[in-house]
Motif scaffolding. Structure first.
Motif, PDB file in Angstrom:
ATOM      1  N   CYS A 112       0.766  -1.287   0.065  1.00 17.77           N
ATOM      2  CA  CYS A 112      -0.091   0.183   0.180  1.00 17.77           C
ATOM      3  C   CYS A 112       0.786   1.157   0.071  1.00 17.77           C
ATOM      4  N   TYR A 113       1.771   1.267  -0.825  1.00 20.74           N
ATOM      5  CA  TYR A 113       2.987   2.444  -0.827  1.00 20.74           C
ATOM      6  C   TYR A 113       2.005   3.999  -0.918  1.00 20.74           C
ATOM      7  N   PRO A 114       0.895   3.805  -1.796  1.00 16.02           N
ATOM      8  CA  PRO A 114       0.348   5.298  -1.826  1.00 16.02           C
ATOM      9  C   PRO A 114      -0.209   5.888  -0.562  1.00 16.02           C
ATOM     10  N   ARG A 115      -0.603   4.731   0.079  1.00 18.26           N
ATOM     11  CA  ARG A 115      -1.320   5.059   1.837  1.00 18.26           C
ATOM     12  C   ARG A 115      -0.049   5.581   2.692  1.00 18.26           C
ATOM     13  N   LYS A 116       1.142   4.935   2.364  1.00 21.99           N
ATOM     14  CA  LYS A 116       2.190   5.019   3.425  1.00 21.99           C
ATOM     15  C   LYS A 116       2.830   6.396   2.839  1.00 21.99           C
ATOM     16  N   GLU A 139      -0.744   9.583   0.154  1.00 26.26           N
ATOM     17  CA  GLU A 139      -1.558  10.072  -1.090  1.00 26.26           C
ATOM     18  C   GLU A 139      -3.043  10.264  -0.872  1.00 26.26           C
ATOM     19  N   GLY A 140      -3.597  10.027   0.210  1.00 27.24           N
ATOM     20  CA  GLY A 140      -4.907  10.257   0.077  1.00 27.24           C
ATOM     21  C   GLY A 140      -5.463  11.563   0.036  1.00 27.24           C
ATOM     22  N   PRO A 141      -7.033  11.773   0.345  1.00 27.94           N
ATOM     23  CA  PRO A 141      -7.418  13.092   0.198  1.00 27.94           C
ATOM     24  C   PRO A 141      -6.956  14.018   1.156  1.00 27.94           C
ATOM     25  N   ASP A 142      -6.594  13.610   2.385  1.00 24.04           N
ATOM     26  CA  ASP A 142      -6.194  14.503   3.538  1.00 24.04           C
ATOM     27  C   ASP A 142      -4.721  14.339   3.888  1.00 24.04           C
ATOM     28  N   GLU A 180      -2.717  12.265   4.927  1.00 23.37           N
ATOM     29  CA  GLU A 180      -2.316  11.739   6.110  1.00 23.37           C
ATOM     30  C   GLU A 180      -1.633  10.200   5.765  1.00 23.37           C
ATOM     31  N   VAL A 181      -0.523  10.114   6.473  1.00 19.22           N
ATOM     32  CA  VAL A 181       0.356   8.675   6.279  1.00 19.22           C
ATOM     33  C   VAL A 181      -0.645   7.480   6.892  1.00 19.22           C
ATOM     34  N   ARG A 182      -0.898   6.777   6.189  1.00 15.17           N
ATOM     35  CA  ARG A 182      -1.555   5.458   6.591  1.00 15.17           C
ATOM     36  C   ARG A 182      -0.981   4.003   6.628  1.00 15.17           C
ATOM     37  N   PRO A 183      -1.091   3.269   7.410  1.00 15.02           N
ATOM     38  CA  PRO A 183      -0.591   1.946   7.266  1.00 15.02           C
ATOM     39  C   PRO A 183      -1.297   1.144   6.144  1.00 15.02           C
ATOM     40  N   PRO A 184      -0.874  -0.001   5.811  1.00 18.01           N
ATOM     41  CA  PRO A 184      -1.459  -0.817   4.691  1.00 18.01           C
ATOM     42  C   PRO A 184      -2.848  -1.073   5.101  1.00 18.01           C
ATOM     43  N   ALA A 185      -3.799  -1.221   4.057  1.00 14.90           N
ATOM     44  CA  ALA A 185      -5.238  -1.503   4.490  1.00 14.90           C
ATOM     45  C   ALA A 185      -5.556  -2.675   5.264  1.00 14.90           C
ATOM     46  N   CYS A 186      -4.589  -3.771   5.044  1.00 21.94           N
ATOM     47  CA  CYS A 186      -4.889  -4.893   5.611  1.00 21.94           C
ATOM     48  C   CYS A 186      -4.517  -4.706   7.268  1.00 21.94           C
ATOM     49  N   ALA A 187      -3.664  -3.916   7.638  1.00 21.95           N
ATOM     50  CA  ALA A 187      -3.293  -3.790   8.910  1.00 21.95           C
ATOM     51  C   ALA A 187      -4.420  -2.664   9.499  1.00 21.95           C
ATOM     52  N   SER A 188      -4.642  -1.633   8.830  1.00 28.67           N
ATOM     53  CA  SER A 188      -5.717  -0.896   9.754  1.00 28.67           C
ATOM     54  C   SER A 188      -6.929  -1.371   9.770  1.00 28.67           C
TER      55      SER A 188
END
Ligand code: SF4
Ligand code: SF4
Length: 359
Positions: free
Chosen positions: A220-224, A227-230, A232-240
């Motif tokens: 999920c490198y775009p989340r890392k 690159e979302g609308p806000d 914010e850095v996020r962990p991979p979707a499987c984790a969150s």
């Protein structure tokens, strides 16, 4: 290459990689709910030749897994004696290409008939009867009543330190990113030879027959990268999306982070099949289970999940890891502090996901 500090080298990183992203999964918490699988599937692999793909899958162990019998298909690196002595990987092994039947063909269901045509048929797969699929042998496990046993094993690409998928590609279409060691497929360079699929002993590269390219977990490198609308850095979707929050995400070389402590200091987070010699960067806390019982329900002092089986999965280090965790559980039972138990039970998201420690 290694990270350096005043005391000399610590974590081994791949050549040219500045930091290595990593994940630790605590198998004692997995309830096999597949929320991680669904999160990944809806985000990355819906349609377009990806119907059969599960970049994240959760299989029941003991079991044949996804694709069927992946542990027996070869790939990775040979355990050359000299290579072992020098702490490097041996010669690359060519594995077997899984068949579409081993992955399981995507199933078609009679949704249209039930939802729109007013049929009172039950929902069921259509066409020829499926013979295998991801999660096919869910909860079957092994052993006899009253001491049968199983546990769940979630799997993603391990973003290995020595990725045999990348080494197998004659066009260098697979590569490890310098900044974080994530292994990606350059879709422009890929010509669909599938050597990478044969090369990965974890069978975590998939082939898209419509695009004629290989595709795989991208951590999920775009989340890392926020690159979302806000932003914010996020962990991979499987984790969150995991309800029991059993995944820790961060960098292996972040010495203040829980991953470094669990892998390097306490040595309780282990690689799956270390004998494949690709040096995975996904680690597992091995599973505990209640002790065995007699048919009358009396407790017997015998472990339910046989240690030789766990050793087959996680190597010899599993004995020390389980013993260390048991010692620390005992400390907590006696009212003493344990940093290890705190790391394994934290609900502090800032500790669980540490993705912003390096520039
Ligand atoms: S798990 Fe397989 S696909 Fe992923 S980096 Fe390792 S060898 Fe490559
Ligand atoms: S979401 Fe978490 S608990 Fe559910 S199957 Fe995946 S890893 Fe296991």
């Amino acid at each position: 290459m290694s990270t350096q500090d005043d005391d000399g080298p610590t974590v081994e990183l791949a050549d040219g990689v500045e930091h290595q992203v990593a994940m630790v999964m605590d198998l004692n918490k997995c309830i096999g709910c597949q929320s991680c699988t669904v999160a990944c599937k809806t985000l990355w692999t819906e349609g377009g030749g990806r119907e059969y793909m599960y970049w994240n899958n959760v299989e029941t162990k003991p079991g044949k897994g996804y694709p069927r019998n992946w542990e027996e298909k070869g790939g990775g690196f040979e355990s050359a004696e000299q290579a072992d002595k020098e702490d490097t990987h041996g010669e690359r092994q060519v594995g077997e290409l899984p068949s579409q039947e081993d992955w399981g063909r995507p199933w078609e269901f009679n949704h249209e008939e039930i939802f729109y045509d007013g049929s009172d048929e039950s929902l069921k797969p259509q066409g020829r009867s499926p013979e295998w699929g991801p999660n096919w042998d869910e909860d079957q496990g092994a052993g006899e009543y009253p001491n049968s046993y199983y546990f769940y094993l979630p799997r993603i690409c391990n973003h290995c330190t020595h990725p045999s998928c990348a080494e197998a590609c004659p066009r260098k279409a697979l590569y490890k990113r310098e900044e974080d060691g994530i292994v990606l497929v350059d879709q422009e360079r890929c010509r669909g030879y599938r050597y990478c699929v044969e090369g990965c002993p974890y069978n975590k590269v998939h082939f898209n027959v419509m695009k004629k390219k290989s595709e795989k977990c991208i951590f999920c490198y775009p989340r890392k990268e926020g690159e979302g609308p806000d932003d914010e850095v996020r962990p991979p979707a499987c984790a969150s999306e995991c309800p029991p929050q059993l995944r820790l995400v961060g960098f292996l070389d972040d010495e203040d982070g829980p991953i470094y402590k669990l892998v390097e200091e306490y040595e309780v987070a282990l690689r799956l099949h270390p004998e494949f010699h690709t040096e995975p960067n996904v680690y597992y806390i091995p599973p505990f289970a209640p002790p065995q019982h007699t048919e009358n329900g009396e407790t017997v002092d015998v472990e339910r999940i046989p240690r030789p089986y766990l050793e087959e999965l996680f190597g010899e280090q599993v004995h020390d890891a389980l013993d260390t965790i048991e010692r620390h559980r005992d400390r907590v039972r006696r009212g003493q502090d344990s940093e290890l138990m705190e790391l394994l039970t934290t609900k502090d998201m800032a500790k669980q996901y540490r993705l912003e420690v390096f520039e």
